[in-house]
Design an enzyme around this catalytic site. Sequence first.
Site, PDB file in Angstrom:
ATOM      1  N   ASP A 263       0.836  -1.207   0.000  1.00 20.00           N
ATOM      2  CA  ASP A 263       0.000   0.000   0.000  1.00 20.00           C
ATOM      3  C   ASP A 263       0.869   1.255   0.000  1.00 20.00           C
ATOM      4  OD1 ASP A 263      -1.884  -1.919   0.250  1.00 20.00           O
ATOM      5  OD2 ASP A 263      -2.707  -1.232   2.154  1.00 20.00           O
TER       6      ASP A 263
ATOM      7  N   ASP B  36      10.988   3.735  13.596  1.00 20.18           N
ATOM      8  CA  ASP B  36      10.651   2.577  14.417  1.00 20.18           C
ATOM      9  C   ASP B  36       9.383   2.885  15.207  1.00 20.18           C
ATOM     10  OD1 ASP B  36      10.475   0.475  16.130  1.00 20.18           O
ATOM     11  OD2 ASP B  36      12.557   0.557  16.808  1.00 20.18           O
ATOM     12  N   LEU B  37       8.334   2.137  14.909  1.00 19.30           N
ATOM     13  CA  LEU B  37       7.034   2.346  15.575  1.00 19.30           C
ATOM     14  C   LEU B  37       7.103   2.156  17.090  1.00 19.30           C
ATOM     15  CD1 LEU B  37       4.181   0.561  13.561  1.00 19.30           C
ATOM     16  CD2 LEU B  37       4.221   2.934  14.296  1.00 19.30           C
TER      17      LEU B  37
ATOM     18  N   SER C 222      -8.534  -2.299   9.849  1.00 21.73           N
ATOM     19  CA  SER C 222      -8.665  -3.550   9.083  1.00 21.73           C
ATOM     20  C   SER C 222     -10.027  -4.201   9.268  1.00 21.73           C
ATOM     21  CB  SER C 222      -7.577  -4.516   9.543  1.00 21.73           C
ATOM     22  OG  SER C 222      -7.880  -5.827   9.120  1.00 21.73           O
TER      23      SER C 222
ATOM     24  N   GLU D 140     -10.401  -7.148   9.595  1.00 20.19           N
ATOM     25  CA  GLU D 140     -10.218  -8.212  10.582  1.00 20.19           C
ATOM     26  C   GLU D 140     -10.825  -7.821  11.930  1.00 20.19           C
ATOM     27  OE1 GLU D 140      -8.465 -11.449  10.615  1.00 20.19           O
ATOM     28  OE2 GLU D 140      -9.145 -11.199   8.576  1.00 20.19           O
TER      29      GLU D 140
ATOM     30  N   TYR E 147      -3.587  -9.754  16.092  1.00 18.71           N
ATOM     31  CA  TYR E 147      -3.498  -8.667  15.110  1.00 18.71           C
ATOM     32  C   TYR E 147      -4.768  -7.817  15.149  1.00 18.71           C
ATOM     33  CZ  TYR E 147      -3.897  -6.519  10.472  1.00 18.71           C
ATOM     34  OH  TYR E 147      -4.088  -5.633   9.444  1.00 18.71           O
TER      35      TYR E 147
HETATM   36  P1  GDR Z   1      -5.881 -12.113   5.935  1.00 23.90           P
HETATM   37  O1  GDR Z   1      -4.971 -12.465   4.667  1.00 23.90           O
HETATM   38  O2  GDR Z   1      -5.577 -12.953   7.099  1.00 23.90           O
HETATM   39  O3  GDR Z   1      -7.303 -12.116   5.439  1.00 23.90           O
HETATM   40  O4  GDR Z   1      -5.426 -10.618   6.278  1.00 23.90           O
HETATM   41  P2  GDR Z   1      -4.227 -13.816   4.229  1.00 23.90           P
HETATM   42  O5  GDR Z   1      -3.993 -13.661   2.774  1.00 23.90           O
HETATM   43  O6  GDR Z   1      -3.047 -14.093   5.090  1.00 23.90           O
HETATM   44  O7  GDR Z   1      -5.312 -14.962   4.510  1.00 23.90           O
HETATM   45  C1  GDR Z   1      -6.565 -15.003   3.836  1.00 23.90           C
HETATM   46  C2  GDR Z   1      -7.253 -16.319   4.160  1.00 23.90           C
HETATM   47  O8  GDR Z   1      -6.564 -17.389   3.507  1.00 23.90           O
HETATM   48  C3  GDR Z   1      -6.449 -18.453   4.420  1.00 23.90           C
HETATM   49  N1  GDR Z   1      -5.306 -19.307   4.026  1.00 23.90           N
HETATM   50  C4  GDR Z   1      -4.017 -18.924   4.042  1.00 23.90           C
HETATM   51  N2  GDR Z   1      -3.434 -17.746   4.373  1.00 23.90           N
HETATM   52  C5  GDR Z   1      -2.090 -17.658   4.252  1.00 23.90           C
HETATM   53  N3  GDR Z   1      -1.477 -16.494   4.532  1.00 23.90           N
HETATM   54  N4  GDR Z   1      -1.313 -18.714   3.814  1.00 23.90           N
HETATM   55  C6  GDR Z   1      -1.870 -19.921   3.483  1.00 23.90           C
HETATM   56  O9  GDR Z   1      -1.171 -20.855   3.104  1.00 23.90           O
HETATM   57  C7  GDR Z   1      -3.288 -20.030   3.583  1.00 23.90           C
HETATM   58  N5  GDR Z   1      -4.154 -21.038   3.321  1.00 23.90           N
HETATM   59  C8  GDR Z   1      -5.375 -20.569   3.576  1.00 23.90           C
HETATM   60  C9  GDR Z   1      -6.270 -17.794   5.763  1.00 23.90           C
HETATM   61  O10 GDR Z   1      -6.500 -18.715   6.827  1.00 23.90           O
HETATM   62  C10 GDR Z   1      -7.290 -16.667   5.639  1.00 23.90           C
HETATM   63  O11 GDR Z   1      -8.551 -17.136   5.981  1.00 23.90           O
HETATM   64  C11 GDR Z   1      -5.104  -9.675   5.267  1.00 23.90           C
HETATM   65  C12 GDR Z   1      -3.861  -8.906   5.729  1.00 23.90           C
HETATM   66  O12 GDR Z   1      -3.435  -8.059   4.685  1.00 23.90           O
HETATM   67  C13 GDR Z   1      -4.195  -8.060   6.939  1.00 23.90           C
HETATM   68  O13 GDR Z   1      -3.040  -7.283   7.287  1.00 23.90           O
HETATM   69  C14 GDR Z   1      -5.363  -7.149   6.592  1.00 23.90           C
HETATM   70  O14 GDR Z   1      -5.717  -6.356   7.700  1.00 23.90           O
HETATM   71  C15 GDR Z   1      -6.550  -7.995   6.152  1.00 23.90           C
HETATM   72  O15 GDR Z   1      -6.191  -8.801   5.046  1.00 23.90           O
HETATM   73  C16 GDR Z   1      -7.746  -7.132   5.735  1.00 23.90           C
END
Ligand code: GDR
Length: 345
Positions: free
Chosen positions: A15, A60-61, A127, A129, A151
């Site tokens: 971003d 540094d936050l 977020s 989330e 988070y």
């Molecule tokens: P998210 O993004 O947690 O929604 O947060 P992420 O892409 O990590 O996960 C999305 C969904 O996919 C499922 N999942 C996996 N996730 C990851 N990372 N790796 C895997 O192998 C995998 N397999 C399945 C997760 O369980 C989840 O349900 C993002 C981030 O950018 C945050 O910082 C932001 O605030 C939110 O989006 C809005």
Amino acid sequence: MAKKKALITGILGQDGAYLAKLLLERGYDVHGAARPSASWNDWRLRELGIAERVTIEAFDLLDYENIRRLVDRVRPQEVYNFAAQSLVGSSFEQPLYTADADAMGVLRLLEVCRSVNPAIRFYQASSSEMFGGVSAVAFNESAPFHPRSPYAVAKVFAHHATVNYREAYGLHASAGILFNHESPLRGRQFVTRKITSTLAEIKAGANVTLRLGNLAAKRDWGFAGDFVEAIHQMICAERADDYVIATGRTRSVRDFVGAASAALGFDLDWCGSGIAETARERRSGRVIVEIAEEFFRPVEVETQLGDAGKARRALHWAPSVEFETLVMMMARADYDRVMSGRALM
Ligand code: GDR
């Protein structure tokens, strides 16, 4: 007229890079802040062709004095806070660090703005989330928060702190409650880019498998380039406020794998269930996708869907990139990187 000066924390992330590009195009002097490092990895700024036009500052936050000196020296009119420990899954392993950076870090920044120059316009990356995934209806700004990870807990604190500084001290502090937003510049730890980059490697002949967690999780996935436009409009608005930014459509991780496979020309055949489920390429029989326990989270946000009606009405914002186009854009970018011998970052 003197150029407007913006400070973007987290400038090296997805971003930060897209917003920097947009602000440069609009005539800003852009300063970026990033964690101190011997060599900053500015691959995103380079891909966007703006690395030479952005001044990067060490930041540094966790360190109030460091932030204060930086803001005092740069004297920005606008501060955009994207810096965070942004991996939801990792926050279960690093809850204290996540709270210090994502909750207290924002309070430090707000305190600095208030004391150095309360006229600074401030943006906080809140977020989706924060809502959790407990409702089947689309979340808008008045939906209750139900954070389901360290988070999200930290982001709720930061969100309330932003609103509080607006109400208590009159700061022009806005929070964008952004649903998932993706792009070819997304980090590979996030599921979308993990999928497109790994499938691109497989397509190019690499001997790897795409190992994923929960395929059923549903997200409202938009394009990051669209979302930074909304962020800039929040900062430009006469009154600071909070806005949900989302596309209003939700898809599963499985849908994303399907769309990315189609974009790269794989015909997948799913079989088995639960942890034993796999997807094979129909023609060769080769296993392309496997399920791995390590990518499941202790608590999952199952479904996310956002209602950006307020942003549409007040900011005249609307997303321009559809899910299929987004997946195609990401898959092609990764395939091009692999085929031209560029490292996948
Ligand atoms: P998210 O993004 O947690 O929604 O947060 P992420 O892409 O990590 O996960 C999305 C969904 O996919 C499922 N999942 C996996 N996730 C990851 N990372 N790796 C895997 O192998 C995998 N397999 C399945 C997760 O369980 C989840 O349900 C993002 C981030 O950018 C945050 O910082 C932001 O605030 C939110 O989006 C809005």
